[in-house]
Enzyme design. Structure first.
Site, mmCIF file in Angstrom:
data_model
loop_
_atom_site.group_PDB
_atom_site.id
_atom_site.type_symbol
_atom_site.label_atom_id
_atom_site.label_comp_id
_atom_site.label_asym_id
_atom_site.label_seq_id
_atom_site.Cartn_x
_atom_site.Cartn_y
_atom_site.Cartn_z
ATOM 1 N N ARG A 88 47.040 38.680 39.171
ATOM 2 C CA ARG A 88 45.802 39.475 39.282
ATOM 3 C C ARG A 88 45.174 39.582 37.890
ATOM 4 O O ARG A 88 45.886 39.846 36.913
ATOM 5 C CB ARG A 88 46.094 40.886 39.830
ATOM 6 C CG ARG A 88 46.600 40.870 41.269
ATOM 7 C CD ARG A 88 46.564 42.247 41.899
ATOM 8 N NE ARG A 88 45.233 42.635 42.289
ATOM 9 C CZ ARG A 88 44.913 43.856 42.734
ATOM 10 N NH1 ARG A 88 45.838 44.805 42.812
ATOM 11 N NH2 ARG A 88 43.679 44.140 43.100
ATOM 12 N N LYS A 142 38.521 50.293 40.933
ATOM 13 C CA LYS A 142 38.308 49.832 42.306
ATOM 14 C C LYS A 142 36.836 49.805 42.683
ATOM 15 O O LYS A 142 36.087 50.719 42.347
ATOM 16 C CB LYS A 142 39.090 50.758 43.241
ATOM 17 C CG LYS A 142 38.988 50.469 44.712
ATOM 18 C CD LYS A 142 39.284 49.035 45.072
ATOM 19 C CE LYS A 142 40.625 48.541 44.572
ATOM 20 N NZ LYS A 142 40.757 47.057 44.634
ATOM 21 N N ARG A 152 50.717 47.643 44.047
ATOM 22 C CA ARG A 152 49.365 47.579 43.478
ATOM 23 C C ARG A 152 49.128 48.866 42.687
ATOM 24 O O ARG A 152 49.937 49.785 42.719
ATOM 25 C CB ARG A 152 48.288 47.311 44.526
ATOM 26 C CG ARG A 152 48.426 47.868 45.893
ATOM 27 C CD ARG A 152 48.334 49.360 46.026
ATOM 28 N NE ARG A 152 47.175 49.914 45.357
ATOM 29 C CZ ARG A 152 47.115 51.129 44.862
ATOM 30 N NH1 ARG A 152 48.163 51.959 44.953
ATOM 31 N NH2 ARG A 152 46.031 51.585 44.272
ATOM 32 N N ASP A 209 41.636 50.306 35.814
ATOM 33 C CA ASP A 209 42.416 49.090 35.600
ATOM 34 C C ASP A 209 42.285 48.531 34.187
ATOM 35 O O ASP A 209 43.152 47.795 33.726
ATOM 36 C CB ASP A 209 42.000 48.022 36.619
ATOM 37 C CG ASP A 209 42.580 48.368 37.973
ATOM 38 O OD1 ASP A 209 42.020 49.256 38.645
ATOM 39 O OD2 ASP A 209 43.625 47.800 38.334
HETATM 40 O O1 MRU Z 1 43.414 46.773 44.010
HETATM 41 P P1 MRU Z 1 44.283 47.936 43.640
HETATM 42 O O2 MRU Z 1 44.712 48.748 44.805
HETATM 43 O O3 MRU Z 1 45.422 47.521 42.755
HETATM 44 O O4 MRU Z 1 43.315 48.843 42.759
HETATM 45 C C1 MRU Z 1 43.845 49.996 42.183
HETATM 46 C C2 MRU Z 1 42.851 50.809 41.453
HETATM 47 O O5 MRU Z 1 41.703 50.449 41.320
HETATM 48 C C3 MRU Z 1 43.372 52.047 40.789
HETATM 49 O O6 MRU Z 1 42.382 53.034 40.734
HETATM 50 C C4 MRU Z 1 43.797 51.707 39.352
HETATM 51 O O7 MRU Z 1 44.660 50.607 39.347
HETATM 52 C C5 MRU Z 1 44.441 52.846 38.674
HETATM 53 S S1 MRU Z 1 46.024 53.220 39.275
HETATM 54 C C6 MRU Z 1 46.650 54.508 38.379
#
Ligand code: MRU
Length: 347
Positions: free
Chosen positions: A96, A255, A53, A244
């Protein structure tokens, strides 16, 4: 900087067995287990279930995964090969919706194949392998440069807050939000780092606290609802988070809970920095309202981390995986190409 980061790759390719190798992040911090993935369904599941992830890491995993699937498919007829490549790309991309790095990496793979559509399948496959490994190597390089740029905004002794995991475990190496923390550690900046546990899936507690502590950094864990308390005490000089997807107007999806941190940081006049490789910028998405937010199962909130359910049976649950931080709450977006501020122009 290498010696301070985890000495295992988050995502890699094993040439001998033609497989995608990932650390199973759902087992951290208690168990370090590696998964060997070769089938499209297993790769899709690993991304959906957050075994791998973090926006850049899922892009790299999907690119290597697509190569692994296509080279194992045994299809030699060109048209069939390109058709299957497209189908597998769409399938992996459906795992996703929010992180643009996933579609970015998969589209890059397909574009490379289409440029070579007059060549034999064996040549296309060789190019796909190179492309996947380039995506990974470039990610490492971008993360280092993000760290260098972010460090110019920080001073020795700063208290830094981060949310979720935008660390090595979310990228090929160094992380985005954590890159300046690792660099600062190497250069004796004596940062005091705080990380939110990040409900409901605890990426901050399980992953960020784990990787920073393993690297020897000074890190303190707090619950998400303690952010205002620590900011009010003046212990936080800057917030660094990953993301993201960055929309063209500078709104950012990250997140769930990120926008709360940004709102409280604005209340206390604390700079709020978003760290992201260029692959996370998506000018085709105009504003945060146009970003698809992944909704996840309610059990993640009610029972996943508990021996017994911690909420009444069949309770309605609101569980979006991400939220949108409005551009006016963001002090700067830091990429490998430089530091961007409003009004945003990512060209
Ligand atoms: O649901 P996740 O754990 O994949 O979410 C990850 C995040 O929100 C991170 O902050 C984001 O992907 C940046 S990673 C460099």
């Amino acid at each position: 900087m290498n010696k301070y980061t985890l000495d295992t790759d988050t995502v890699s390719y094993d040439e001998k067995i033609n497989a995608l190798i990932i650390i199973d992040q759902t087992r951290l911090p208690n168990n370090t287990e590696f998964l060997t993935l070769t089938g499209d369904k297993d790769i899709w599941d690993a991304i959906y279930h957050l075994k791998v992830r973090g926006a850049p890491a899922i892009g790299v995993a999907a690119a290597i995964g697509l190569y692994v699937v296509m080279s194992g498919a045994g299809v030699t007829e060109k048209e069939k090969f390109l058709k299957l490549l497209h189908e597998e790309k769409e399938y992996l991309n459906s795992s996703r919706p929010t992180a643009v790095n996933l579609s970015w990496a998969l589209n890059r793979m397909e574009e490379r194949a289409l440029k070579l559509k007059d060549m034999p399948v064996s040549d296309i496959l060789a190019a796909l392998k190179d492309e996947a490994l380039d995506i990974k190597a470039e990610d490492t390089d971008m993360c280092r440069r993000i760290g260098e740029n972010a460090l110019t905004l920080l001073k020795k002794g700063d208290g830094l807050l981060t949310h979720c995991n935008a660390g090595q475990l979310a990228t090929s190496k160094y992380g985005t939000a954590t890159s300046a923390m690792y660099l600062g550690y190497e250069r004796e900046y004596d940062f005091k780092i705080y990380c939110d546990e990040t409900r409901p899936l605890l990426q901050g507690a399980r992953l960020t606290a784990y990787e920073l502590k393993s690297a020897g950094l000074d890190v303190t864990l707090l619950c998400d609802n303690m952010v205002s308390s620590i900011m009010r005490q003046g212990k936080i000089n800057a917030v660094l988070v990953g993301c993201d997807r960055v929309a063209g107007n500078g709104d950012v999806a990250n997140k769930i809970g990120t926008s709360v941190v940004a709102t409280v940081a604005a209340r206390y006049g604390i700079p709020f920095y978003v760290c992201a490789p260029s692959s996370t910028i998506d000018p085709a998405t105009r504003t945060g309202d146009d970003i698809v937010i992944e909704q996840r199962p309610g059990e993640e909130v009610t029972r996943m981390w508990y021996e017994k359910p911690m909420a009444p049976e069949n309770i309605n649950v609101y569980n979006p995986a991400f939220d949108i931080t409005d551009n006016e709450l963001i002090s700067a977006i830091i990429t490998e190409r430089g530091i961007f501020r409003a009004p945003y122009d990512f060209k």
